[in-house]
Each structure stands twice: as structure tokens, then as C-alpha cells.
Design an enzyme around this catalytic site. Sequence first.
Site, PDB file in Angstrom:
ATOM      1  N   GLY A 297       0.844  -1.194   0.000  1.00  0.00           N
ATOM      2  CA  GLY A 297       0.000   0.000   0.000  1.00  0.00           C
ATOM      3  C   GLY A 297       0.875   1.239   0.000  1.00  0.00           C
ATOM      4  O   GLY A 297       2.049   1.201  -0.393  1.00  0.00           O
TER       5      GLY A 297
ATOM      6  N   THR B  69       0.619   4.854   4.935  1.00  0.00           N
ATOM      7  CA  THR B  69       0.015   3.763   5.706  1.00  0.00           C
ATOM      8  C   THR B  69       1.091   2.792   6.192  1.00  0.00           C
ATOM      9  O   THR B  69       1.010   2.274   7.317  1.00  0.00           O
ATOM     10  CB  THR B  69      -1.041   3.019   4.857  1.00  0.00           C
ATOM     11  OG1 THR B  69      -1.976   3.968   4.367  1.00  0.00           O
ATOM     12  CG2 THR B  69      -1.777   1.980   5.671  1.00  0.00           C
ATOM     13  N   GLY B  70       2.088   2.542   5.353  1.00  0.00           N
ATOM     14  CA  GLY B  70       3.178   1.644   5.753  1.00  0.00           C
ATOM     15  C   GLY B  70       3.863   2.132   7.028  1.00  0.00           C
ATOM     16  O   GLY B  70       4.202   1.336   7.910  1.00  0.00           O
TER      17      GLY B  70
ATOM     18  N   GLU C 169       5.653  -3.161   1.078  1.00  0.00           N
ATOM     19  CA  GLU C 169       5.811  -2.849  -0.356  1.00  0.00           C
ATOM     20  C   GLU C 169       5.013  -1.581  -0.600  1.00  0.00           C
ATOM     21  O   GLU C 169       3.787  -1.610  -0.606  1.00  0.00           O
ATOM     22  CB  GLU C 169       5.261  -4.004  -1.204  1.00  0.00           C
ATOM     23  CG  GLU C 169       6.038  -5.291  -1.058  1.00  0.00           C
ATOM     24  CD  GLU C 169       7.361  -5.257  -1.802  1.00  0.00           C
ATOM     25  OE1 GLU C 169       7.427  -4.629  -2.883  1.00  0.00           O
ATOM     26  OE2 GLU C 169       8.332  -5.841  -1.317  1.00  0.00           O
TER      27      GLU C 169
ATOM     28  N   CYS D  17       2.046   1.048  -8.540  1.00  0.00           N
ATOM     29  CA  CYS D  17       3.187   1.529  -7.741  1.00  0.00           C
ATOM     30  C   CYS D  17       4.380   1.863  -8.624  1.00  0.00           C
ATOM     31  O   CYS D  17       5.187   2.719  -8.290  1.00  0.00           O
ATOM     32  CB  CYS D  17       3.571   0.479  -6.707  1.00  0.00           C
ATOM     33  SG  CYS D  17       3.837  -1.163  -7.413  1.00  0.00           S
TER      34      CYS D  17
ATOM     35  N   GLU E   4       3.822  11.001  -4.811  1.00  0.00           N
ATOM     36  CA  GLU E   4       3.140  10.042  -5.685  1.00  0.00           C
ATOM     37  C   GLU E   4       1.760  10.604  -6.045  1.00  0.00           C
ATOM     38  O   GLU E   4       0.993  10.987  -5.159  1.00  0.00           O
ATOM     39  CB  GLU E   4       2.998   8.708  -4.948  1.00  0.00           C
ATOM     40  CG  GLU E   4       2.535   7.578  -5.828  1.00  0.00           C
ATOM     41  CD  GLU E   4       2.417   6.266  -5.075  1.00  0.00           C
ATOM     42  OE1 GLU E   4       2.031   6.273  -3.897  1.00  0.00           O
ATOM     43  OE2 GLU E   4       2.697   5.212  -5.679  1.00  0.00           O
TER      44      GLU E   4
HETATM   45  P1  NAD Z   1      -3.385   2.556   1.327  1.00  0.00           P
HETATM   46  O1  NAD Z   1      -2.069   2.548   1.991  1.00  0.00           O
HETATM   47  O2  NAD Z   1      -4.271   3.707   1.546  1.00  0.00           O
HETATM   48  O3  NAD Z   1      -4.212   1.264   1.732  1.00  0.00           O
HETATM   49  C1  NAD Z   1      -3.798  -0.062   1.454  1.00  0.00           C
HETATM   50  C2  NAD Z   1      -4.689  -1.004   2.253  1.00  0.00           C
HETATM   51  O4  NAD Z   1      -4.283  -0.903   3.603  1.00  0.00           O
HETATM   52  C3  NAD Z   1      -6.165  -0.611   2.224  1.00  0.00           C
HETATM   53  O5  NAD Z   1      -6.852  -1.443   1.322  1.00  0.00           O
HETATM   54  C4  NAD Z   1      -6.644  -0.783   3.648  1.00  0.00           C
HETATM   55  O6  NAD Z   1      -7.405  -1.955   3.758  1.00  0.00           O
HETATM   56  C5  NAD Z   1      -5.396  -0.991   4.469  1.00  0.00           C
HETATM   57  N1  NAD Z   1      -5.170   0.016   5.496  1.00  0.00           N
HETATM   58  C6  NAD Z   1      -5.254   1.358   5.390  1.00  0.00           C
HETATM   59  N2  NAD Z   1      -4.883   1.950   6.547  1.00  0.00           N
HETATM   60  C7  NAD Z   1      -4.559   0.958   7.401  1.00  0.00           C
HETATM   61  C8  NAD Z   1      -4.102   0.923   8.747  1.00  0.00           C
HETATM   62  N3  NAD Z   1      -3.883   2.041   9.437  1.00  0.00           N
HETATM   63  N4  NAD Z   1      -3.874  -0.277   9.322  1.00  0.00           N
HETATM   64  C9  NAD Z   1      -4.052  -1.418   8.630  1.00  0.00           C
HETATM   65  N5  NAD Z   1      -4.496  -1.453   7.347  1.00  0.00           N
HETATM   66  C10 NAD Z   1      -4.731  -0.278   6.743  1.00  0.00           C
HETATM   67  O7  NAD Z   1      -3.069   2.360  -0.227  1.00  0.00           O
HETATM   68  P2  NAD Z   1      -4.074   2.342  -1.467  1.00  0.00           P
HETATM   69  O8  NAD Z   1      -4.472   3.733  -1.791  1.00  0.00           O
HETATM   70  O9  NAD Z   1      -5.104   1.331  -1.270  1.00  0.00           O
HETATM   71  O10 NAD Z   1      -3.068   1.793  -2.585  1.00  0.00           O
HETATM   72  C11 NAD Z   1      -2.257   2.610  -3.313  1.00  0.00           C
HETATM   73  C12 NAD Z   1      -0.847   2.662  -2.755  1.00  0.00           C
HETATM   74  O11 NAD Z   1      -0.284   1.360  -2.747  1.00  0.00           O
HETATM   75  C13 NAD Z   1       0.075   3.502  -3.596  1.00  0.00           C
HETATM   76  O12 NAD Z   1       0.899   4.258  -2.770  1.00  0.00           O
HETATM   77  C14 NAD Z   1       0.889   2.462  -4.366  1.00  0.00           C
HETATM   78  O13 NAD Z   1       2.125   2.906  -4.825  1.00  0.00           O
HETATM   79  C15 NAD Z   1       1.018   1.397  -3.339  1.00  0.00           C
HETATM   80  N6  NAD Z   1       1.330   0.101  -3.967  1.00  0.00           N
HETATM   81  C16 NAD Z   1       2.566  -0.447  -3.767  1.00  0.00           C
HETATM   82  C17 NAD Z   1       2.907  -1.642  -4.421  1.00  0.00           C
HETATM   83  C18 NAD Z   1       4.270  -2.274  -4.276  1.00  0.00           C
HETATM   84  O14 NAD Z   1       4.414  -3.442  -4.635  1.00  0.00           O
HETATM   85  N7  NAD Z   1       5.266  -1.566  -3.802  1.00  0.00           N
HETATM   86  C19 NAD Z   1       1.959  -2.262  -5.231  1.00  0.00           C
HETATM   87  C20 NAD Z   1       0.712  -1.662  -5.388  1.00  0.00           C
HETATM   88  C21 NAD Z   1       0.399  -0.482  -4.747  1.00  0.00           C
END
Ligand code: NAD
Length: 488
Positions: A229, A233-234, A251, A285, A386
Site C-alpha cells: 500500500g 500507511t506503511g 511494499e 506503484c 506520488e
Molecule cells: P493505502 O495505503 O491507503 O491502503 C492499502 C490497504 O491498507 C487498504 O486497502 C486498507 O485496507 C489498508 N489500510 C489502510 N490503513 C490501514 C491501517 N492504518 N492499518 C491497517 N491497514 C490499513 O493504499 P491504497 O491507496 O489502497 O493503494 C495505493 C498505494 O499502494 C500507492 O501508494 C501504491 O504505490 C502502493 N502500492 C505499492 C505496491 C508495491 O508493490 N510496492 C503495489 C501496489 C500499490
Amino acid sequence: MSTTETSVAKHWIDGQWADSDEHRDSVNPATGEVIGSYAMAGPKEANAAIEAARRAFADPAWRADRLLRARVLNRMADRFEERAGDLVELLGRENGKTHDQGRLEVAFAPETLRFNAALALTDTGTNSQVTDGELSMVVRQPVGVAGIIAPWNSPVALGIRSLGPALAAGCPAVMNLPWQTAQTNSLIAELVGETPGLPPGVANTITGGHVSGDVLVRSPDVPTISFTGSTATGKQISAAAAANLKRVGLELGGKTPLILFEDADLEQALPIVVSALIVFSGQFCMTGSRLLVHERIADQVRTGLGARLRAVNVGPASDPASEMGPIIDEPNVERIDTIVEDAISQGATVIVRGGPVTDGPLAAGAFYRPTLLEVHDNSMPIVQDEVFGPVLTMQTFTTEAEAIAMANDSRYGLSASVFSRDVDVPLRVALALESGSVWVNDWARLHDQFEEGGFKGSGVGRMRGFAVMDDFVEFKHIRLRPGTTPAA
Ligand code: NAD
């Protein structure tokens, strides 16, 4: 909330379908139409799934039988291949992906599962006779229940990218898949959960969001989290997981530079630059979002790339002529456009304005046409942050060192592309880039046997490759002093 639905996309917990009190609507982002409904997980469902996985870990049936694990993972791969067409169709309707792009995503799943089936069988450990007559060995043991959190932009490929190694290592898993793709999640749950031979509780799938995800992150019964994600959030997950000293594989986001050297073959490179921007509508991503161009070819690129981006056929997945589908929803269209407007007011020059589609048959959907802006200041938010949409910035450079410095001047370090016909330059630049993946004259080529992941703010740990197992195993050193009686 829907009340009259006949079929609701549900969770898969402990070997059976599970409902929730709360049902919501699934929406097609290309039309705004409701296409179904789904059960939304909260703490109750997350805790039930964790409990099922904990019981499955206590039973040695899965963790102690690597032949079973390999067989089941291969069968699961067959099931994903058999139903690939259905997954592609659902991704088109619910996630907006054109069918070509859906096939690109779905093809990863069986390959990843087969690679992980092989990993389950190739764990040879290490041993050494450190002191004469005495032996040391290291065995790898599954760490326990794996919590998997995946984003909506590629739920099939990314959910399986974490699930495959977790299961191969012997860890039961709870996958928290995003509510935006609930219908797709339900088919993933069926293909995974109903695989013959998979014991109940080993692979649980819930559709949720940050509330159910947070339960996984904070649970003392989940010792490892595999998260894909955003970087923001990470960081939150990393901080919350620290309370239990749990391990986290992250990731995260990216800001992929595409570097065009003076000798690049533009006929070959420009179509790749277009793909790097429009695949998954820039919601990838690894989306190529920063174009760095040698100043001597800048005019050619402005003209040639501008024409190609204006010609991109934006449309719904249901139209085979569509080259780029919609954004995931209307609020994200507005978010992206605000970023573009801000960049223009901060001095970015418009080469292709693109933007929201507000008239004609696409107006009801969340469509955004590709956008190309030229900028001169690497510190601008449009260059540093991003966007997660089909928005590309272009900057010029004069020397190789300048190109490397501009590419590396970023919080992110997920991936990069270098275009050049030279033999030495691409490798030299690839080695200097702070990036987990570098493609030469190409973009976004991934293979299960090679590690994928981020430098800097793009992540911690690696998916794919042999390193993928590290998130799911404990290394145990066992020291052997065989019988102390001297040989006769
Ligand atoms: P996000 O970080 O907002 O959410 C990802 C998921 O995390 C959500 O579906 C949600 O269920 C969960 N989440 C959100 N907050 C949380 C918390 N506090 N605790 C636990 N779980 C939580 O990301 P998004 O908008 O859904 O996805 C897009 C992002 O993901 C972009 O930044 C993209 O670059 C990244 N991404 C990275 C990769 C990679 O392999 N590096 C691949 C795809 C997407």
C-alpha cells in the site's frame, strides 16, 4: 447499505463463507452503476479469521507437510488459470482495468503460486562442521499466522504475491482485501479457499479496510504482516506493529523515473513510456511518473510523446478498443486534478493537459485523460509526491551525473527505467540508482525468481525471489555435540 440483494460477496473464514452485519454496494467506476453488494469486515470478522488461522497453526497438518503445501499451491495455480477469464472480467467491471491490463495482472497469480510451491520443496537449510566432530545446522520454521493487507489497484496479483510465500513457508494466513474490489475478492477467496487438500483455517480472506487491517496489525496472535500500500500507511503500520515487535514486510509507493539518454531509440522507447504511464490508469506503484530527458532530444520527445498521449483511447473495459480505463472513483479524479492544477499554478508548463472527462458518453464514469507537464524544479510536489494517476512530469538534463542525481533526489526508490543504445551507460546508471528494480530499454518486467521491493520510502524487505520467505520464517540454529565417547 443494500437490503434487497440476493447474492452478497462474502468472506472466507475457517473453510466456509461468512457474512457480516453490514452490506455495501459495489460500483463500476466506468459507469457509476451498482454491480453487486458485499459484506464489509470489521473487528469481529478479522478476529474470527485470526482465531481460525491460529487453530490451523496449532495443528501440524499444514506446517509439517511440505509435500502437501506444494501440491495444494500447484492446484491453486491451476484454479487461477482455469478462471482467469472470470477474474479479468470482474477486474474490468469493478476495478476499471481494460481486459489486456486485467490479463497482465491475473497472469501473475498462477506463476507466483507455482514458484512458491517450488520454494516449499527447496528448503535445504544450512549446516556446517564448525568444530571438528561437532555440527551446527539452521532450520527454517514458519513464524505463525501471517496477516496480509493488499491495496485495490491489483488485488489478485498482490494478494497472491504475499499469500503464496506465507503458505509455502507453512504459515496460515488472513488476507484483508480491499472493499473497492469486493466482488473480485470473493472469486479470489473461492479459488484459494476451495482448493482440494487445503485444510480449513489455513487461508482466510476478508473484505475490509483500515479497521479490519488494524486488527491484524495489532493482534498478538499475528507475528508477521505483509503489507502492500502507500508509504504513509506503511509508516503507521510499522509503528503500530512495533508494540508487539512483530515483523513487517512493506511494499510501498513509488515515483519511477524514466531516463531517456540522447542515444535512446525513441521509436522503441516512447510507446514504453506511454505504457508506463497508462497501465492501470497510472494507479500502479511502478507507474512511470518522472520523465528525465537529455536536452538534445527534448523537442522530439515533447512532440512525439505529446502526440502519443493525446491519442490514447480512454474508455471502459467493456469496449475492446479502450487502451486506458477509469480511475478507481470520482474522489480520486478530483484529487488528481487538484494536484495538476496546483502544479500548473506553481509554474509547470502544460504539454498535454488531459484531465477529467466531463462530457460525452464517458462523463458518468471516473475517467481522466493522460497529462504531461514540463517542470524545472525537482523539489516541486508534483515531482516529489506520488500522484497515483496518469500524470507525467518531464525534466531535462545535460549530463549522466545530473540525470542520476535528479532520479535519486526522491523519498522513493521502487523502480526506474533507463533508455539508451549504449552498452556501458545503462549498467553504470542502473548501479548508481537508489532503486529496487531497474529496467534497461523496458519497464515493469517482473519475474517470481527475482526479488522485487523498494529502497528508501518504497519499502522494507522483498517480495518474490528467494528473499520472499524471510518475512514468514524463523531461523533456528541447532548445535549438535554427538556422543562424547571417543571412537574405539
Ligand atoms: P493505502 O495505503 O491507503 O491502503 C492499502 C490497504 O491498507 C487498504 O486497502 C486498507 O485496507 C489498508 N489500510 C489502510 N490503513 C490501514 C491501517 N492504518 N492499518 C491497517 N491497514 C490499513 O493504499 P491504497 O491507496 O489502497 O493503494 C495505493 C498505494 O499502494 C500507492 O501508494 C501504491 O504505490 C502502493 N502500492 C505499492 C505496491 C508495491 O508493490 N510496492 C503495489 C501496489 C500499490
